[in-house]
Design a protein around this motif. Structure first.
Motif, PDB file in Angstrom:
ATOM      1  N   GLU A 170       0.827  -1.215   0.000  1.00 59.96           N
ATOM      2  CA  GLU A 170       0.000   0.000   0.000  1.00 59.96           C
ATOM      3  C   GLU A 170       0.860   1.264   0.000  1.00 59.96           C
ATOM      4  O   GLU A 170       0.372   2.361   0.253  1.00 59.96           O
ATOM      5  CB  GLU A 170      -0.927   0.010   1.232  1.00 59.96           C
ATOM      6  CG  GLU A 170      -1.868  -1.172   1.327  1.00 59.96           C
ATOM      7  CD  GLU A 170      -2.865  -1.222   0.164  1.00 59.96           C
ATOM      8  OE1 GLU A 170      -3.346  -0.157  -0.235  1.00 59.96           O
ATOM      9  OE2 GLU A 170      -3.117  -2.331  -0.339  1.00 59.96           O
ATOM     10  N   GLY A 171       2.156   1.066  -0.223  1.00 59.70           N
ATOM     11  CA  GLY A 171       3.055   2.221  -0.280  1.00 59.70           C
ATOM     12  C   GLY A 171       3.548   2.683   1.080  1.00 59.70           C
ATOM     13  O   GLY A 171       4.149   3.756   1.201  1.00 59.70           O
ATOM     14  N   GLY A 172       3.297   1.877   2.122  1.00 58.18           N
ATOM     15  CA  GLY A 172       3.738   2.257   3.466  1.00 58.18           C
ATOM     16  C   GLY A 172       5.028   1.543   3.868  1.00 58.18           C
ATOM     17  O   GLY A 172       5.575   0.739   3.113  1.00 58.18           O
ATOM     18  N   ARG A 173       5.506   1.864   5.054  1.00 59.53           N
ATOM     19  CA  ARG A 173       6.726   1.236   5.567  1.00 59.53           C
ATOM     20  C   ARG A 173       6.510   0.809   7.010  1.00 59.53           C
ATOM     21  O   ARG A 173       5.773   1.445   7.753  1.00 59.53           O
ATOM     22  CB  ARG A 173       7.896   2.237   5.539  1.00 59.53           C
ATOM     23  CG  ARG A 173       8.445   2.532   4.159  1.00 59.53           C
ATOM     24  CD  ARG A 173       9.194   3.850   4.175  1.00 59.53           C
ATOM     25  NE  ARG A 173      10.350   3.846   5.077  1.00 59.53           N
ATOM     26  CZ  ARG A 173      10.921   4.969   5.548  1.00 59.53           C
ATOM     27  NH1 ARG A 173      10.439   6.156   5.238  1.00 59.53           N
ATOM     28  NH2 ARG A 173      11.972   4.894   6.338  1.00 59.53           N
ATOM     29  N   MET A 174       7.207  -0.262   7.395  1.00 63.39           N
ATOM     30  CA  MET A 174       7.217  -0.666   8.798  1.00 63.39           C
ATOM     31  C   MET A 174       8.660  -0.626   9.287  1.00 63.39           C
ATOM     32  O   MET A 174       9.545  -1.199   8.655  1.00 63.39           O
ATOM     33  CB  MET A 174       6.679  -2.093   8.952  1.00 63.39           C
ATOM     34  CG  MET A 174       6.634  -2.561  10.406  1.00 63.39           C
ATOM     35  SD  MET A 174       6.141  -4.300  10.554  1.00 63.39           S
ATOM     36  CE  MET A 174       7.703  -5.127  10.348  1.00 63.39           C
ATOM     37  N   ALA A 175       8.885   0.090  10.374  1.00 63.38           N
ATOM     38  CA  ALA A 175      10.230   0.114  10.956  1.00 63.38           C
ATOM     39  C   ALA A 175      10.164  -0.526  12.333  1.00 63.38           C
ATOM     40  O   ALA A 175       9.130  -0.490  13.012  1.00 63.38           O
ATOM     41  CB  ALA A 175      10.735   1.548  11.056  1.00 63.38           C
ATOM     42  N   ILE A 176      11.283  -1.116  12.726  1.00 63.52           N
ATOM     43  CA  ILE A 176      11.339  -1.800  14.020  1.00 63.52           C
ATOM     44  C   ILE A 176      12.247  -1.026  14.958  1.00 63.52           C
ATOM     45  O   ILE A 176      13.363  -0.618  14.578  1.00 63.52           O
ATOM     46  CB  ILE A 176      11.810  -3.245  13.832  1.00 63.52           C
ATOM     47  CG1 ILE A 176      10.669  -4.027  13.182  1.00 63.52           C
ATOM     48  CG2 ILE A 176      12.215  -3.891  15.155  1.00 63.52           C
ATOM     49  CD1 ILE A 176      11.006  -5.383  12.721  1.00 63.52           C
ATOM     50  N   LEU A 177      11.753  -0.829  16.173  1.00 62.37           N
ATOM     51  CA  LEU A 177      12.503  -0.058  17.163  1.00 62.37           C
ATOM     52  C   LEU A 177      12.984  -0.962  18.294  1.00 62.37           C
ATOM     53  O   LEU A 177      12.185  -1.708  18.883  1.00 62.37           O
ATOM     54  CB  LEU A 177      11.603   1.057  17.712  1.00 62.37           C
ATOM     55  CG  LEU A 177      12.177   1.929  18.825  1.00 62.37           C
ATOM     56  CD1 LEU A 177      13.348   2.768  18.304  1.00 62.37           C
ATOM     57  CD2 LEU A 177      11.090   2.841  19.403  1.00 62.37           C
ATOM     58  N   ASN A 178      14.262  -0.851  18.580  1.00 64.57           N
ATOM     59  CA  ASN A 178      14.845  -1.467  19.774  1.00 64.57           C
ATOM     60  C   ASN A 178      14.518  -2.950  19.979  1.00 64.57           C
ATOM     61  O   ASN A 178      14.077  -3.351  21.063  1.00 64.57           O
ATOM     62  CB  ASN A 178      14.420  -0.694  21.031  1.00 64.57           C
ATOM     63  CG  ASN A 178      15.221   0.574  21.188  1.00 64.57           C
ATOM     64  OD1 ASN A 178      16.374   0.639  20.764  1.00 64.57           O
ATOM     65  ND2 ASN A 178      14.611   1.588  21.773  1.00 64.57           N
ATOM     66  N   ALA A 179      14.746  -3.735  18.954  1.00 63.18           N
ATOM     67  CA  ALA A 179      14.583  -5.185  19.135  1.00 63.18           C
ATOM     68  C   ALA A 179      15.627  -5.644  20.159  1.00 63.18           C
ATOM     69  O   ALA A 179      16.778  -5.207  20.123  1.00 63.18           O
ATOM     70  CB  ALA A 179      14.793  -5.905  17.808  1.00 63.18           C
ATOM     71  N   THR A 180      15.228  -6.508  21.065  1.00 61.08           N
ATOM     72  CA  THR A 180      16.167  -7.019  22.068  1.00 61.08           C
ATOM     73  C   THR A 180      17.213  -7.907  21.376  1.00 61.08           C
ATOM     74  O   THR A 180      17.034  -8.306  20.228  1.00 61.08           O
ATOM     75  CB  THR A 180      15.423  -7.869  23.119  1.00 61.08           C
ATOM     76  OG1 THR A 180      14.732  -8.910  22.423  1.00 61.08           O
ATOM     77  CG2 THR A 180      14.424  -7.046  23.903  1.00 61.08           C
ATOM     78  N   LYS A 181      18.265  -8.229  22.121  1.00 58.07           N
ATOM     79  CA  LYS A 181      19.355  -9.032  21.539  1.00 58.07           C
ATOM     80  C   LYS A 181      18.807 -10.350  20.970  1.00 58.07           C
ATOM     81  O   LYS A 181      19.141 -10.754  19.853  1.00 58.07           O
ATOM     82  CB  LYS A 181      20.392  -9.313  22.639  1.00 58.07           C
ATOM     83  CG  LYS A 181      21.652  -9.997  22.159  1.00 58.07           C
ATOM     84  CD  LYS A 181      22.718  -9.955  23.258  1.00 58.07           C
ATOM     85  CE  LYS A 181      23.961 -10.703  22.831  1.00 58.07           C
ATOM     86  NZ  LYS A 181      23.930 -12.113  23.226  1.00 58.07           N
ATOM     87  N   LYS A 182      17.932 -10.966  21.740  1.00 59.82           N
ATOM     88  CA  LYS A 182      17.381 -12.258  21.325  1.00 59.82           C
ATOM     89  C   LYS A 182      16.566 -12.142  20.032  1.00 59.82           C
ATOM     90  O   LYS A 182      16.671 -12.967  19.130  1.00 59.82           O
ATOM     91  CB  LYS A 182      16.497 -12.776  22.464  1.00 59.82           C
ATOM     92  CG  LYS A 182      16.371 -14.263  22.505  1.00 59.82           C
ATOM     93  CD  LYS A 182      15.777 -14.693  23.814  1.00 59.82           C
ATOM     94  CE  LYS A 182      16.826 -14.827  24.885  1.00 59.82           C
ATOM     95  NZ  LYS A 182      16.325 -15.052  26.206  1.00 59.82           N
ATOM     96  N   ILE A 183      15.759 -11.103  19.966  1.00 59.75           N
ATOM     97  CA  ILE A 183      14.913 -10.926  18.783  1.00 59.75           C
ATOM     98  C   ILE A 183      15.771 -10.521  17.588  1.00 59.75           C
ATOM     99  O   ILE A 183      15.543 -10.959  16.455  1.00 59.75           O
ATOM    100  CB  ILE A 183      13.805  -9.872  19.053  1.00 59.75           C
ATOM    101  CG1 ILE A 183      12.945 -10.293  20.253  1.00 59.75           C
ATOM    102  CG2 ILE A 183      12.952  -9.657  17.805  1.00 59.75           C
ATOM    103  CD1 ILE A 183      12.258 -11.631  20.130  1.00 59.75           C
TER     104      ILE A 183
END
Lengths: 113, 138
Positions: free
Chosen positions: A72-85
């Protein structure tokens, strides 16, 4: 898993905590992504700083959210994933398709571009 | 020391959560830390979900059987399904590429292998698919 949603600087921020694993909670997360798409929210910031564990079903929902938003022309960003993730993103190579940030303001600024 | 636990479950996604909690408790009872017990349960359930889907075709009438035994220094999980699929020996060692990379599925064995340290596929004495997962105990 707990899901909190807020709008910050015009960007939808989804904050997850606990275990993102198989179960009814994952349907709730799918719905949150779908609602963002239906409401033309555009870009989404996903805060994973309080996520302790994730399984393949949880990853699948993230990938699905990422591709649906992109379609749909959008973006997903990820913030501060833990070390494990983060390790999970590396072994599955999803690190190559997810935009990741460690600073919320920087992430929001990027998503506003 | 836990010996001879057998769980026979239908290939029905609705049982996954309760079995995962049970496996977590088995881990803690055997001396796995609470934190690592979650990792153990995720690893086991990734294999179980694969067995339900690939071995039993998602047919709730077909069972997945989990045999749990503790030995000195290790917990052993044997996970049997009703199929005869023999996964490629390389299964779960590498993530997909291209379209597979952005698929919302297909990462279970990769995750299980990374969490469990030791996961192997073969056949049980009846010729059906058996996954063997070993979790070291300190």
């Amino acid at each position: 898993m707990k899901i909190k949603e807020e709008i910050k600087d015009g960007i939808k921020v989804i904050r997850l905590s606990g275990k993102v694993i198989s179960g009814p909670d994952l349907m709730d997360l799918k719905t949150v992504f779908q609602t963002s798409i239906n409401n033309n929210m555009g870009n989404v910031l996903l805060d994973l700083s309080r996520v302790a564990w994730m399984d393949s079903s949880g990853l699948g929902v993230l990938v699905s959210g990422h591709t649906s938003l992109a379609r749909e022309g959008g973006r997903m960003a990820i913030l501060n994933a833990t070390k494990k993730i983060n390790e999970l993103f590396i072994i599955t190579k999803l690190i190559t398709i997810f935009e990741t940030f460690t600073d919320e303001n920087e992430a929001l600024a990027s998503l506003k571009e | 020391m836990l010996k001879g636990i057998v769980l026979k479950i239908p290939s029905d996604g609705s049982v996954v959560e309760s079995v995962q909690i049970f496996v977590e408790k088995v881990g803690i009872t055997s001396g796995v830390s609470e934190e690592d017990a979650t990792g153990l349960s995720i690893a086991v359930m990734e294999v179980v979900k694969n067995a339900m889907e690939h071995g039993n075709g998602g047919d709730p009438k077909k069972a997945v059987t989990i045999y749990i035994d503790a030995f000195p220094g290790r917990l052993q999980f044997l996970i049997d399904d009703c199929g005869t699929w023999q996964p490629d020996a390389d299964l779960g060692h590498e993530p997909g590429e291209g379209e597979a990379l952005i698929s919302s599925r297909g990462r279970g064995v990769l995750i299980a292998r990374n969490l469990a340290r030791w996961l192997d596929y073969g056949l049980n004495p009846e010729g059906k698919t058996r996954a063997t997962l070993i979790w070291p105990l300190s």
